[in-house]
Write a protein that holds these residues in place. Structure first.
Motif, PDB file in Angstrom:
ATOM      1  N   PRO A  23       0.827  -1.203   0.000  1.00  0.00           N
ATOM      2  CA  PRO A  23       0.000   0.000   0.000  1.00  0.00           C
ATOM      3  C   PRO A  23       0.867   1.262   0.000  1.00  0.00           C
ATOM      4  CG  PRO A  23       0.191  -0.838   2.226  1.00  0.00           C
ATOM      5  CD  PRO A  23       0.923  -1.818   1.330  1.00  0.00           C
ATOM      6  N   LEU A  24       0.218   2.392  -0.186  1.00  0.00           N
ATOM      7  CA  LEU A  24       0.837   3.677   0.111  1.00  0.00           C
ATOM      8  C   LEU A  24       0.721   3.889   1.616  1.00  0.00           C
ATOM      9  CD1 LEU A  24       1.786   6.641  -0.324  1.00  0.00           C
ATOM     10  CD2 LEU A  24      -0.599   7.197  -0.893  1.00  0.00           C
ATOM     11  N   ASP A  25       1.843   4.141   2.274  1.00  0.00           N
ATOM     12  CA  ASP A  25       1.846   4.361   3.723  1.00  0.00           C
ATOM     13  C   ASP A  25       2.255   5.794   4.036  1.00  0.00           C
ATOM     14  OD1 ASP A  25       1.070   1.784   4.486  1.00  0.00           O
ATOM     15  OD2 ASP A  25       3.133   1.041   4.470  1.00  0.00           O
ATOM     16  N   ILE A  39       6.293   9.467   3.895  1.00  0.00           N
ATOM     17  CA  ILE A  39       5.436   8.811   2.911  1.00  0.00           C
ATOM     18  C   ILE A  39       6.242   7.728   2.206  1.00  0.00           C
ATOM     19  CG2 ILE A  39       4.097   9.159   0.801  1.00  0.00           C
ATOM     20  CD1 ILE A  39       3.650  12.065   1.703  1.00  0.00           C
ATOM     21  N   VAL A  40       5.677   6.520   2.159  1.00  0.00           N
ATOM     22  CA  VAL A  40       6.330   5.409   1.458  1.00  0.00           C
ATOM     23  C   VAL A  40       5.404   4.959   0.338  1.00  0.00           C
ATOM     24  CG1 VAL A  40       7.420   3.159   1.653  1.00  0.00           C
ATOM     25  CG2 VAL A  40       7.459   4.723   3.601  1.00  0.00           C
ATOM     26  N   SER A  41       5.839   5.169  -0.900  1.00  0.00           N
ATOM     27  CA  SER A  41       5.056   4.840  -2.081  1.00  0.00           C
ATOM     28  C   SER A  41       4.930   3.323  -2.242  1.00  0.00           C
ATOM     29  CB  SER A  41       5.757   5.433  -3.312  1.00  0.00           C
ATOM     30  OG  SER A  41       5.216   4.910  -4.497  1.00  0.00           O
ATOM     31  N   PRO A  42       3.890   2.854  -2.931  1.00  0.00           N
ATOM     32  CA  PRO A  42       3.820   1.420  -3.252  1.00  0.00           C
ATOM     33  C   PRO A  42       5.043   0.930  -4.028  1.00  0.00           C
ATOM     34  CG  PRO A  42       1.700   2.464  -3.646  1.00  0.00           C
ATOM     35  CD  PRO A  42       2.669   3.569  -3.351  1.00  0.00           C
ATOM     36  N   SER A  43       5.746   1.851  -4.698  1.00  0.00           N
ATOM     37  CA  SER A  43       6.968   1.478  -5.415  1.00  0.00           C
ATOM     38  C   SER A  43       8.127   1.186  -4.469  1.00  0.00           C
ATOM     39  CB  SER A  43       7.383   2.607  -6.358  1.00  0.00           C
ATOM     40  OG  SER A  43       7.831   3.739  -5.611  1.00  0.00           O
ATOM     41  N   LYS A 330      -0.759   6.596  11.495  1.00  0.00           N
ATOM     42  CA  LYS A 330      -0.382   6.030  10.193  1.00  0.00           C
ATOM     43  C   LYS A 330      -1.620   5.791   9.341  1.00  0.00           C
ATOM     44  CE  LYS A 330       1.686   1.890   8.070  1.00  0.00           C
ATOM     45  NZ  LYS A 330       2.191   0.525   8.352  1.00  0.00           N
ATOM     46  N   ALA A 331      -1.517   6.111   8.063  1.00  0.00           N
ATOM     47  CA  ALA A 331      -2.551   5.755   7.087  1.00  0.00           C
ATOM     48  C   ALA A 331      -1.963   4.790   6.075  1.00  0.00           C
ATOM     49  CB  ALA A 331      -3.085   6.991   6.373  1.00  0.00           C
ATOM     50  N   SER A 332      -2.695   3.723   5.774  1.00  0.00           N
ATOM     51  CA  SER A 332      -2.300   2.773   4.730  1.00  0.00           C
ATOM     52  C   SER A 332      -3.391   2.767   3.665  1.00  0.00           C
ATOM     53  CB  SER A 332      -2.119   1.366   5.303  1.00  0.00           C
ATOM     54  OG  SER A 332      -0.966   1.305   6.120  1.00  0.00           O
ATOM     55  N   ILE A 333      -2.993   3.081   2.425  1.00  0.00           N
ATOM     56  CA  ILE A 333      -3.956   3.309   1.355  1.00  0.00           C
ATOM     57  C   ILE A 333      -3.800   2.240   0.274  1.00  0.00           C
ATOM     58  CG2 ILE A 333      -4.763   4.961  -0.372  1.00  0.00           C
ATOM     59  CD1 ILE A 333      -2.586   6.284   2.397  1.00  0.00           C
ATOM     60  N   GLN A 334      -4.896   1.590  -0.081  1.00  0.00           N
ATOM     61  CA  GLN A 334      -4.897   0.570  -1.115  1.00  0.00           C
ATOM     62  C   GLN A 334      -5.139   1.204  -2.491  1.00  0.00           C
ATOM     63  OE1 GLN A 334      -4.008  -2.478  -0.382  1.00  0.00           O
ATOM     64  NE2 GLN A 334      -3.967  -2.032   1.828  1.00  0.00           N
ATOM     65  N   PRO A 335      -4.804   0.496  -3.578  1.00  0.00           N
ATOM     66  CA  PRO A 335      -4.981   1.066  -4.918  1.00  0.00           C
ATOM     67  C   PRO A 335      -6.413   1.467  -5.239  1.00  0.00           C
ATOM     68  CG  PRO A 335      -3.568  -0.871  -5.015  1.00  0.00           C
ATOM     69  CD  PRO A 335      -4.108  -0.808  -3.616  1.00  0.00           C
ATOM     70  N   THR A 340      -6.868   2.742   5.765  1.00  0.00           N
ATOM     71  CA  THR A 340      -6.992   2.515   7.203  1.00  0.00           C
ATOM     72  C   THR A 340      -6.091   3.488   7.929  1.00  0.00           C
ATOM     73  OG1 THR A 340      -7.386   0.156   6.828  1.00  0.00           O
ATOM     74  CG2 THR A 340      -6.761   0.811   9.051  1.00  0.00           C
ATOM     75  N   VAL A 341      -6.615   4.153   8.959  1.00  0.00           N
ATOM     76  CA  VAL A 341      -5.818   5.033   9.804  1.00  0.00           C
ATOM     77  C   VAL A 341      -5.673   4.366  11.166  1.00  0.00           C
ATOM     78  CG1 VAL A 341      -5.576   7.335  10.795  1.00  0.00           C
ATOM     79  CG2 VAL A 341      -6.681   7.057   8.569  1.00  0.00           C
ATOM     80  N   THR A 342      -4.433   4.369  11.686  1.00  0.00           N
ATOM     81  CA  THR A 342      -4.106   3.663  12.929  1.00  0.00           C
ATOM     82  C   THR A 342      -3.422   4.593  13.906  1.00  0.00           C
ATOM     83  OG1 THR A 342      -3.826   1.590  11.704  1.00  0.00           O
ATOM     84  CG2 THR A 342      -2.836   1.705  13.908  1.00  0.00           C
ATOM     85  N   ASN A 343      -3.797   4.491  15.168  1.00  0.00           N
ATOM     86  CA  ASN A 343      -3.168   5.209  16.276  1.00  0.00           C
ATOM     87  C   ASN A 343      -2.209   4.248  16.973  1.00  0.00           C
ATOM     88  OD1 ASN A 343      -2.531   6.542  18.666  1.00  0.00           O
ATOM     89  ND2 ASN A 343      -4.650   6.968  19.250  1.00  0.00           N
TER      90      ASN A 343
END
Length: 355
Positions: A23-25, A39-43, A330-335, A340-343
Motif C-alpha cells: 500500500p501507500l503508507d 510517505i512510502v510509495s507502493p513502489s 499512520k494511514a495505509s492506502i490501497q490502490p 486505514t488510519v491507525t493510532n
C-alpha cells in the motif's frame, strides 16, 4: 486453469509481487508540535516532509524509527517546507542516521533570524538540492507529488477538478503571518482516488489565494492542518469548505497549534463589508466541514483540553504533556482508495473509502 495461474506466478519475481501488493503508507511522526511526515510509495520509494526540532536529536531519532518500521534504508526525497526550527531542526542529526537522496525547498529568500536553519540545510543538501515552484512535480515513483505553493506563489490554474468557489463572496480576509510561513512549499499528493494535501504552515491569506475566487486544489481525501491547527491564522472557512476533506490529521503539540489563541492576527476585510460568521474553535470548525468523516490529533490540546474541543481520545496519539515514546498516526492506502488510519498508542483503527 488454476494450474496455469499457479505456474505463471512461479515466473513472477517475488519483488514484483511485493511491489504490486504494497500500500501507500503515510506516517505522521510525533515531533511535539513540529512537523515530520514520512510517505512510502507502493513502489518502495520514500518521501519525507520536514524533520522536526533539534532538541537533543529526539525528533531525528523518531523519524529514523519510523523509517526502520517502514523497512527503509534511505530517504529518497526530502522536502523542507520552510526554514523554521520546528521544520528543519532535526535535519543535521537525521542526515547522519540515514542517507538522503534528493532535497527540495522554496529557495534562499529568508529573514536573518532563520539563517542558521538555511545554513544547516544547505550543508546537508550540498550537490543534491532542487528549488521548487508551483506546478513542479517531485518525482516519487508511483505517486504524483505536485507543488501547489512555494516562495509566496501558488498554482496559476486549478487542478484536481477545482473551479469557482461560491464561499468566497462573503469570506473574511486576514493579514499575512510572517514571510517565512508565506514562503512554504506545500504539496498535493495523488494516488488514484486518494488525495493528500499538506500546506504545512501556510497562512490564512495564502489559503484564500488558493481557494478564492477559484478553488485551485479541488476536493481532497486527507488534509494535514496548516499551522499545526492554530486556526486564528489558518483554516479559512472558504478554503476548508472548498477542499472538503474526508479525514483531517492535526500535527499539534500539547501546547502548540490546536487550542492556541493569537490575538495579533488582524482582519483585512474592508470596514462595513458583510462577512459570514465562522466557528472560532479549531476542532469545531473542522468538525463542521461538510462530509467530514474523521479527525485525528497528534496530541490532546492542553491549551484547551475541553473534550468537546478535541477529537475522540481513541483518535489522539499522545495524551500527556511529555510522551517519551512519541506515538505516531499512520494511514495505509490501497490502490482502490480504501484506507486505514491507525493510532500507535492504542492500536485503534478506522477504515475509510476515498470518494
Amino acid at each position: 486453469m488454476l494450474f496455469l495461474l499457479l505456474l505463471a506466478l512461479l515466473f513472477v519475481p517475488s519483488g514484483n509481487l511485493h511491489a504490486q501488493s504494497r500500500p501507500l503508507d503515510i506516517y505522521w511522526v510525533d515531533v511535539e508540535g513540529g512537523a515530520a511526515t514520512l510517505i512510502v510509495s507502493p513502489s518502495g520509494e520514500s518521501f519525507l516532509i520536514d524533520t522536526g526540532w533539534t532538541v537533543g536529536d529526539r525528533d531525528a531519532k523518531r523519524i529514523y524509527a519510523a523509517a526502520q518500521l517502514a523497512g527503509l534504508k534511505r530517504i529518497d526525497y526530502l522536502l523542507i517546507s520552510h526554514f523554521h526550527a520546528d521544520h528543519v531542526g532535526g535535519l543535521a542529526a537525521l542526515s547522519k542516521m540515514i542517507p538522503i537522496g534528493r532535497f527540495f525547498d522554496h529557495g534562499d529568500a529568508i529573514e536573518k533570524e532563520n539563517q542558521q536553519w538555511l545554513d544547516s540545510y544547505t550543508t546537508a543538501a550540498a550537490g543534491k538540492r532542487t528549488i521548487v515552484k508551483p506546478g513542479d512535480v517531485i518525482p516519487v515513483k508511483g505517486l504524483r507529488v505536485l507543488v501547489v505553493a512555494s516562495d509566496q506563489k501558488v498554482l496559476a490554474k486549478p487542478v484536481n477538478g477545482g473551479g469557482p468557489n461560491p464561499l468566497c463572496a462573503s469570506a473574511e480576509q486576514k493579514a499575512p503571518i510572517g514571510l517565512e510561513n508565506q514562503r512554504v512549499a506545500g504539496v498535493l499528493v495523488s494516488y488514484g482516488k486518494f488525495k493528500y494535501l499538506n500546506l504545512i504552515d501556510l497562512d490564512w491569506e495564502k489559503e484564500m489565494e488558493l481557494a478564492c475566487p477559484v478553488n485551485k486544489l479541488g476536493m481532497v481525501t486527507v488534509y494535514q492542518t496548516s499551522r499545526h491547527g492554530a486556526f486564528d491564522g489558518a483554516g479559512a472557512p472558504a478554503f476548508l469548505g472548498a477542499i472538503k476533506p474526508q479525514v483531517v490529521v492535526v500535527n499539534n503539540g500539547p501546547r502548540k497549534g490546536m487550542g492556541q489563541v493569537d490575538s495579533g492576527v488582524k482582519s483585512t476585510t474592508p470596514p462595513g463589508t458583510q462577512t459570514t460568521p465562522y466557528e472560532k474553535v479549531a476542532y469545531l470548525r473542522l468538525a463542521g466541514i461538510p462530509g467530514i468523516e474523521g479527525i485525528w490529533q497528534e496530541h490532546l490540546s492542553l491549551l484547551d483540553p475541553d473534550p468537546s474541543h478535541n477529537t475522540s481520545r481513541d483518535m489522539i496519539a499522545n495524551l500527556e504533556e511529555i510522551e517519551d515514546k512519541g506515538n505516531w498516526i499512520k494511514a495505509s492506502i490501497q490502490p482502490d482508495g480504501k484506507f486505514t488510519v491507525t493510532n500507535s498508542r492504542n492500536g485503534f483503527t478506522k477504515i475509510y473509502i476515498s470518494r
